[in-house]
Design an enzyme around this catalytic site. Sequence first.
Site, PDB file in Angstrom:
ATOM      1  N   ALA A  60       1.015  -1.511   0.278  1.00 43.99           N
ATOM      2  CA  ALA A  60       0.085  -0.143  -0.099  1.00 43.99           C
ATOM      3  C   ALA A  60       0.708   0.852  -0.167  1.00 43.99           C
ATOM      4  O   ALA A  60       1.610   1.564   0.600  1.00 43.99           O
ATOM      5  CB  ALA A  60      -0.959   0.056   0.887  1.00 43.99           C
ATOM      6  N   LYS A  61       0.340   2.287  -0.409  1.00 46.00           N
ATOM      7  CA  LYS A  61       1.067   3.569  -0.787  1.00 46.00           C
ATOM      8  C   LYS A  61       0.371   4.304   0.213  1.00 46.00           C
ATOM      9  O   LYS A  61      -1.018   5.406   0.121  1.00 46.00           O
ATOM     10  CB  LYS A  61       0.642   3.809  -2.268  1.00 46.00           C
ATOM     11  CG  LYS A  61       2.259   5.095  -2.007  1.00 46.00           C
ATOM     12  CD  LYS A  61       2.612   5.335  -4.134  1.00 46.00           C
ATOM     13  CE  LYS A  61       3.623   7.283  -3.772  1.00 46.00           C
ATOM     14  NZ  LYS A  61       4.346   6.688  -3.394  1.00 46.00           N
ATOM     15  N   ALA A  62       0.478   4.105   1.860  1.00 46.79           N
ATOM     16  CA  ALA A  62      -0.353   4.825   2.671  1.00 46.79           C
ATOM     17  C   ALA A  62       0.514   6.215   3.374  1.00 46.79           C
ATOM     18  O   ALA A  62       2.288   5.764   3.501  1.00 46.79           O
ATOM     19  CB  ALA A  62      -0.704   3.695   3.652  1.00 46.79           C
TER      20      ALA A  62
END
Length: 311
Positions: free
Chosen positions: A156-158
Amino acid sequence: MIESELIWHNGEFVAWEDAKVHVLTHGLHYGTAVFEGIRCYDTERGPAIFRHLDHLARLERSAKLYYMELPYTVEQLRAATHELIARNGLASCYIRPIAYRGYGQMGLNPLDAPIDVSIAIWPWGAYLGEEGIRDGVRAKVSSWERINSRSLIPHAKASGQYLNSVLAKIESVKAGYDEAIVLDDRGFVCEGTGENIYIVRDGVILTPPETASILDGINRRSVITLARELGHEVLERDIARAELYIADEVLLSGTAAELVPVREVDDHTIGAGIPGPVTRELQGAFQDALYGRGRHPEWNDVVAVPERAKA
Ligand SMILES: Cc1ncc(COP(=O)(O)O)c(C=O)c1O
């Protein structure tokens, strides 16, 4: 100072200086946001966003992984981005869509907090410098290891996850290097703080597999495709730290950084200390792809200017 004129926020175009959030925005406190980094290039067919739909698909996947339902479809976000670029009159820019848990709920259960979505764009030069792209950068293996799938979600690009990259980046910059290379929780090479990594050994291009806690980079996919089309062997396999030091070439890829040679790792000179032939060849093919000159015009999402933005 980054700046442009308009930002898209929850369906409206607002002035740059009016794009503000409440201090009790959930995402600000707990990092509950997912985002993308995308670039638009001034191509012969007009401004074109590189692999736009792939980035938006990753945004949707990141949201899903954090139990966030995006209130806009990929097609709506795509159209909003096109209009934003047209209205701001930019031919090339960096694009930052972000979906975040907004104001109205505190505490660690975010599920009742609203989900707000913004898209900002601004002109942004090479993240690791033009010199870095030309001559290569100096990197340091970080003492911070990359997040792993027992604690967070490398896929995830969180936002909150980026504290890991921030610590590694600070450490490398304070020690006088341009970039950090982080190892995974097993001690294998993982990636840069905002880039995927490759080494060239004996003519073979090696890059860590998706299971090595990397972010599944859009440019990584492009580099692998282009390298294979150029006839190179590309292996996705674990890379030992020492393999960095004895590699013939090391390079990084990412949307902000683009394709950047690494000329030193931990004060070991890589190859001849200048970008090697495979790196140069890949950089050429990659630049062609970014500007829509290569074999993949389908990767360039040409900005369609809506009638109402032409006025
Ligand atoms: C941690 C991390 N790894 C790798 C990348 C490269 O991904 P991409 O090529 O999709 O920009 C990025 C940039 O988004 C990143 O933040």
